[in-house]
Design an enzyme around this catalytic site. Structure first.
Site, PDB file in Angstrom:
ATOM      1  N   LEU A 145       0.867  -1.177   0.000  1.00  0.00           N
ATOM      2  CA  LEU A 145       0.000   0.000   0.000  1.00  0.00           C
ATOM      3  C   LEU A 145       0.898   1.220   0.000  1.00  0.00           C
ATOM      4  O   LEU A 145       1.950   1.224   0.660  1.00  0.00           O
ATOM      5  CB  LEU A 145      -0.900   0.047   1.244  1.00  0.00           C
ATOM      6  CG  LEU A 145      -2.156  -0.816   1.311  1.00  0.00           C
ATOM      7  CD1 LEU A 145      -2.872  -0.558   2.626  1.00  0.00           C
ATOM      8  CD2 LEU A 145      -3.090  -0.569   0.144  1.00  0.00           C
ATOM      9  N   ASP A 146       0.503   2.271  -0.715  1.00  0.00           N
ATOM     10  CA  ASP A 146       1.265   3.515  -0.673  1.00  0.00           C
ATOM     11  C   ASP A 146       1.318   4.048   0.754  1.00  0.00           C
ATOM     12  O   ASP A 146       0.409   3.810   1.569  1.00  0.00           O
ATOM     13  CB  ASP A 146       0.623   4.573  -1.575  1.00  0.00           C
ATOM     14  CG  ASP A 146       0.803   4.280  -3.046  1.00  0.00           C
ATOM     15  OD1 ASP A 146       1.657   3.441  -3.386  1.00  0.00           O
ATOM     16  OD2 ASP A 146       0.079   4.896  -3.852  1.00  0.00           O
ATOM     17  N   ARG A 147       2.371   4.809   1.036  1.00  0.00           N
ATOM     18  CA  ARG A 147       2.568   5.354   2.374  1.00  0.00           C
ATOM     19  C   ARG A 147       1.363   6.161   2.845  1.00  0.00           C
ATOM     20  O   ARG A 147       0.955   6.073   4.008  1.00  0.00           O
ATOM     21  CB  ARG A 147       3.828   6.226   2.383  1.00  0.00           C
ATOM     22  CG  ARG A 147       4.154   6.848   3.731  1.00  0.00           C
ATOM     23  CD  ARG A 147       5.448   7.641   3.654  1.00  0.00           C
ATOM     24  NE  ARG A 147       5.813   8.207   4.941  1.00  0.00           N
ATOM     25  CZ  ARG A 147       6.901   8.919   5.164  1.00  0.00           C
ATOM     26  NH1 ARG A 147       7.750   9.148   4.162  1.00  0.00           N
ATOM     27  NH2 ARG A 147       7.164   9.407   6.358  1.00  0.00           N
ATOM     28  N   THR A 149      -1.745   5.935   1.893  1.00  0.00           N
ATOM     29  CA  THR A 149      -3.000   5.193   1.835  1.00  0.00           C
ATOM     30  C   THR A 149      -3.172   4.373   3.102  1.00  0.00           C
ATOM     31  O   THR A 149      -2.236   3.725   3.568  1.00  0.00           O
ATOM     32  CB  THR A 149      -3.016   4.261   0.610  1.00  0.00           C
ATOM     33  OG1 THR A 149      -2.796   5.022  -0.580  1.00  0.00           O
ATOM     34  CG2 THR A 149      -4.347   3.536   0.494  1.00  0.00           C
ATOM     35  N   HIS A 244       0.456   4.204  -7.772  1.00  0.00           N
ATOM     36  CA  HIS A 244      -0.401   5.405  -7.801  1.00  0.00           C
ATOM     37  C   HIS A 244      -1.538   5.275  -8.819  1.00  0.00           C
ATOM     38  O   HIS A 244      -2.063   6.287  -9.303  1.00  0.00           O
ATOM     39  CB  HIS A 244       0.424   6.662  -8.118  1.00  0.00           C
ATOM     40  CG  HIS A 244       1.482   6.942  -7.110  1.00  0.00           C
ATOM     41  ND1 HIS A 244       2.497   7.856  -7.321  1.00  0.00           N
ATOM     42  CD2 HIS A 244       1.716   6.437  -5.863  1.00  0.00           C
ATOM     43  CE1 HIS A 244       3.291   7.893  -6.279  1.00  0.00           C
ATOM     44  NE2 HIS A 244       2.846   7.040  -5.367  1.00  0.00           N
TER      45      HIS A 244
END
Length: 322
Positions: A145-147, A149, A244
């Site tokens: 997961l993106d930081r 998110t 992204h």
């Protein structure tokens, strides 16, 4: 643990079955505690690390019975200090557990916390959990997961489950759903976007992901949940896991995500902060369904207080669509 045979400072490890399927670089990061990734990749690239007597790539997956040669490594004093998560972070991660059994751990990852160290980040979820659970024989991220998110993040506690989850992602059997707040009233109805993405494009000194014809295939499905004049809440499913992806596809449709300081609208973000108190990216992985060899694990992650408050403030002026 692997069997170890010492020889003049060099170690030869025979890989045990509980490490089968783990990537070499991740194994070395665990084995050489405190070693930075740059050092791990350097000794692999120079051929100082050998697998069954030959050179090896850092992404090679280990197999039971493999013999791994690890050279003596000298770490400076700062690097030798083990990670000690703060009491606040430790409690935050304990409270984030949504599901756990002998094979699997699923967290409601907080926004702002990276899943692993790198790119100026000293530690992430995986490093902190390994420090908090030193007796856990195997613990690996099953996906990313993106930081910025928040939401459902699965970690495997056995190599078998790690392979099952990664195989399920690869063939599209994992169902992961996000909640995203986007700019303006969404009037597209359900919308599927198939636009290829390229990453690491330099724009204004910043590395970006952009829609490009020669990019990698990317498929995103947007479905409206709650429609308001200044912003709309969407449920999002992705058939591919590009960097992204949701943020870039939403911006391409002229509905950038609220709080997105990379692909979003600065004026919209200021308005959401000033009027609604939103000071983070509104993107949350709210549900995860994993097929694990005959059993399905379905987990949902509640929105945090900040995101719930934003929706509560939007609600009176909006129109609800169930």
């Amino acid at each position: 643990m692997p069997d170890s045979i010492a020889s003049g400072g060099v170690r030869h490890l025979e890989i045990a079955s509980n490490y089968a399927g783990q990537r070499l670089d991740n194994f070395l990061l665990r084995e050489l505690k405190g070693a930075p990734k740059s050092l791990i990749y350097r000794i692999v690239r120079k051929g100082e690390v050998r697998l069954n007597g030959g050179r090896v790539q850092p992404d090679r997956r280990l197999q039971t019975g493999d013999v791994l040669r690890i050279p003596p490594v000298r770490l400076n004093e700062r690097q030798e200090q083990p990670l000690r998560p703060s009491p606040g972070l430790a409690e935050q991660l304990r409270a984030a557990v949504l599901y756990e059994d002998r094979e699997l751990l699923i967290l409601n990852k907080p926004a702002g916390l990276a899943v692993h160290k790198g790119s100026g980040v000293d530690y992430g979820v995986i490093e902190a959990l390994r420090a908090l659970r030193p007796n856990e024989p195997f613990l690996e991220l099953a996906h990313r997961l993106d930081r910025d998110t928040s939401g459902c993040l699965a970690l495997a506690k056995t190599a078998v489950v790690l392979r099952l989850i990664q195989d399920a992602f690869r063939i599209g059997q994992v169902e992961k759903r996000y909640l995203a707040l986007v700019r303006d009233y969404w009037n597209h109805g359900p919308r599927e976007v198939n636009l290829p993405l390229r990453r690491n494009l330099l724009r204004g000194g910043e590395r970006m992901v952009e829609v490009m014809d020669d990019g990698k295939p990317a498929q995103t499905r947007f479905n409206p949940v709650s429609l308001f004049k200044p912003a709309s809440l969407l449920e999002v499913r992705i058939a591919t896991g590009r960097t992204h992806q949701i943020r870039v596809h939403a911006a391409h449709l002229d509905h950038p995500l609220a709080g997105d300081d990379k692909y979003g609208d600065a004026g919209f973000n200021r308005m959401m902060a000033d009027q609604y108190g939103l000071r983070r990216l509104f993107l949350h992985a709210h549900s995860l369904n994993l097929p694990l060899g005959g059993r399905d694990i379905a987990v949902s992650a509640p929105l945090d207080a900040e995101l719930r408050a934003v929706l509560d403030h939007l609600q009176p002026a909006g129109h609800r669509r169930d």
